[in-house]
Design an enzyme around this catalytic site. Structure first.
Site, short mmCIF file in Angstrom:
data_model
loop_
_atom_site.label_atom_id
_atom_site.label_comp_id
_atom_site.label_asym_id
_atom_site.label_seq_id
_atom_site.Cartn_x
_atom_site.Cartn_y
_atom_site.Cartn_z
N GLU A 1 2.58 7.12 11.66
CA GLU A 1 3.07 6.15 12.74
C GLU A 1 4.15 6.88 13.42
O GLU A 1 5.26 6.40 13.92
CB GLU A 1 3.55 5.01 12.23
CG GLU A 1 2.71 4.14 11.70
CD GLU A 1 3.22 2.71 11.15
OE1 GLU A 1 2.57 1.55 11.26
OE2 GLU A 1 4.21 2.87 10.25
C1 TNX Z 1 2.68 0.08 8.21
S1 TNX Z 1 1.58 1.47 6.00
C2 TNX Z 1 3.40 0.97 7.74
C3 TNX Z 1 4.64 0.59 7.42
C4 TNX Z 1 4.90 -0.73 7.28
C5 TNX Z 1 3.65 -1.72 7.07
C6 TNX Z 1 3.78 -2.92 7.04
C7 TNX Z 1 2.05 2.69 6.65
C8 TNX Z 1 1.93 4.19 6.34
N1 TNX Z 1 3.27 2.49 7.72
O1 TNX Z 1 5.84 1.36 7.95
O2 TNX Z 1 5.85 -1.23 6.54
O3 TNX Z 1 2.80 -1.08 7.99
O4 TNX Z 1 2.68 -3.61 6.41
#
Ligand code: TNX
Length: 531
Positions: A347
């Site tokens: 992300e």
């Molecule tokens: C996505 S899973 C994210 C996390 C959040 C999560 C909440 C991932 C690699 N990144 O930063 O905590 O969703 O469900």
């Protein structure tokens, strides 16, 4: 008064003894994960006050394993269960040969024998044996009953070599004590990797001696504005050692180049000047709507206590960034005996694509320089991965496929099945649902080798269930989201798909519910199970 209480106690003890349910066959024993092969016999074995544990073969581990088993069986039975090399009708035997993590367990009328060629194999055999005992064995104090178990033979070995769970100790800090308690539960399920998500926008949770403000400032808060917290390096070592006693390897994660606001709030000189989302994002997992390209900004970022993602980034052009990463990877690698170092990489919505690729490729080399194997969330596969690096699939199948096409292995954590922070249904008291609602059957009924297009058995290192903690603030919250789903994921990771069976799992998990009740673990009573 005293006398009548005593007689009630005696009568109920007698009643318990006489009503004690018949010994179920080995097929019906609540073994989770289900073994690779199991042959039920017809008789029973009874553990008695004269029983003992005999260890045989090479290795100091044997005495420790013997004591571990004795410690599990002593409180409820009240038996002495001495551990020795000389005698005993529960035998732990270390042999040579055999695949790692495999074990054999044979229960006859006169003895119980666990054979394995590794400490982990014996440890797994012990976990199975404990699960075969009546659930009352979990009690911390004496239970007056007979300790009978069914005869039979088990040969067992895991399908996947990596069977893990993750704790996000960044969004809300999780104490050493609670992490150890989690490790205890993992051990019972034959899970062998605990991934610690040590850093994120809301908190930095591991002492770095060369960058002390990370914990001083970056560790000082949490989602919702709580007090945060962090592990000193000594405490981290304590977790590593406790995990190792339970045959669990710690995988540390430092998430970068995104998810780094806690760093940027601690050290102005690392902050490229992407500002906080100020509530201007429209939903979780979206970049801020008012995002502007990074500019040089000598100001430290503000601490962040919300739950948006994707708004922070390291400057990938700044040399100091790589000095920082080098110091952090070096210090953590020095206190991490396991093979893996997780660099996050998810992300990074405000990092330019080219900058992201450059950053990941450079940081991979730093990890290798300190003797570790890279793991990253699936986005890292958009860069050129080093041979041996692992991509952790969570969201984008094409990324998992990219990793495979580069010859790299994939760790399976599909958010729709394996995310422990997803709500069970709309009534769940905590959790999120951006990926899915995950009832127990949904966590159980999937096959890692056919889940992501183009990623097959040979491409998969294993399975991991992450617990993100935006909505999780204490042990009760952890337990509510984790159990019973972690047991389902443990079976997905250990048991070959063709031996999995939902109807059988439903019955076996109900027995685990009784164990959780005895241990005071507040699990979710899924309506899919007759608890
Ligand atoms: C996505 S899973 C994210 C996390 C959040 C999560 C909440 C991932 C690699 N990144 O930063 O905590 O969703 O469900």
């Amino acid at each position: 008064m005293k006398k009548s209480l005593l007689s009630i106690a005696v009568v109920s003890a007698l009643a318990m003894g006489s009503c004690q349910s018949p010994v179920p066959s080995l097929n019906e024993a609540g073994i989770i994960p289900f073994p690779a092969s199991l042959e039920a016999g017809s008789g029973i074995f009874t553990l008695e006050s004269e029983s003992g544990i005999k260890v045989t073969g090479e290795g100091e581990e044997l005495e420790i394993l013997g004591e571990y088993l004795a410690t599990k069986l002593r409180p409820a039975t009240g038996f002495v269960l001495p551990v020795s090399r000389e005698s005993g009708n529960i035998i732990l035997e270390m042999t040579s040969g055999g695949s790692p993590d495999s074990y054999e367990l044979e229960i006859s009328d006169s003895e119980v024998k666990i054979t394995a060629s590794s400490g982990s194999g014996l440890f797994y055999g012990i976990q199975t044996l404990i699960q075969i005992f009546p659930v009352e064995i979990e009690n911390e104090s004496l239970v007056d009953m007979s300790w009978k178990i069914p005869q039979g033979k088990i040969f067992d070995q895991p399908e996947y070599e990596y069977r893990g769970s993750m704790l996000d100790v960044a969004r809300h800090f999780i104490t050493v004590e609670d992490v150890k308690h989690y490790i205890d539960q993992m051990a019972g399920l034959k899970l062998n990797y605990l991934h610690l998500h040590l850093t994120d926008d809301q908190g930095w949770r591991i002492e770095i001696k060369s960058w002390p403000k990370l914990t001083e400032i970056g560790g000082s808060t949490a989602v919702g504005g709580g007090e945060g917290g962090f592990y000193t390096q000594e405490q981290y070592k304590e977790i590593v050692a406790y995990a190792a006693q339970n045959y669990i390897t710690i995988v540390p994660e430092v998430d970068m180049p995104g998810h780094t606001n806690a760093v940027l709030a601690s050290y102005a000189e690392l902050n490229p000047g992407v500002n906080l989302p100020n509530g201007k994002t429209d939903s979780l997992n979206k970049a801020p709507l008012d995002y502007k390209m990074p500019t040089t900004n000598p100001q430290a970022a503000e601490l962040y206590t919300g739950i948006e993602v994707g708004f922070s980034t390291f400057s990938t052009e700044l040399e100091l960034t790589y000095q920082f990463v080098d110091d952090v990877v070096r210090e953590i690698s020095e206190i991490t005996p396991g093979p893996y170092f997780h660099i996050g990489g998810d992300e990074s919505h405000v990092t330019e694509k080219d900058d992201y690729v450059y950053f990941i490729e450079r940081v991979q080399n730093i990890v290798v320089k300190y003797g570790k194997t890279n793991v990253g969330w699936d986005e890292v596969a958009t860069a050129k991965l080093l041979p041996g690096s692992i991509a952790q699939f969570w969201a984008v199948e094409e990324n998992a496929k990219l990793a495979k096409d580069q010859g790299n292995k994939v760790l399976m954590s599909p958010a729709k099945r394996a995310y422990l922070d997803m709500q069970y249904d709309t009534t769940s008291r905590i959790g999120q649902h951006w990926a899915a609602y995950i009832e127990l059957d949904s966590a159980y009924l999937w096959n890692p080798e056919s889940y992501a297009d183009g990623v097959g058995r040979a491409d998969i290192l294993g399975v991991e269930a992450p617990l993100w903690t935006e909505t999780v603030t204490n042990r009760a919250d952890i337990e509510y989201l984790t159990f019973p789903r972690l047991s389902a994921i443990a079976e997905v990771a250990w048991t070959k798909n063709e031996r999995k069976d939902w109807e059988s799992f439903r019955k076996r998990i109900a027995q685990h519910g009784k164990r959780w009740d005895i241990n005071g673990i507040g699990f979710y009573r899924s309506p899919k199970v007759d608890w």
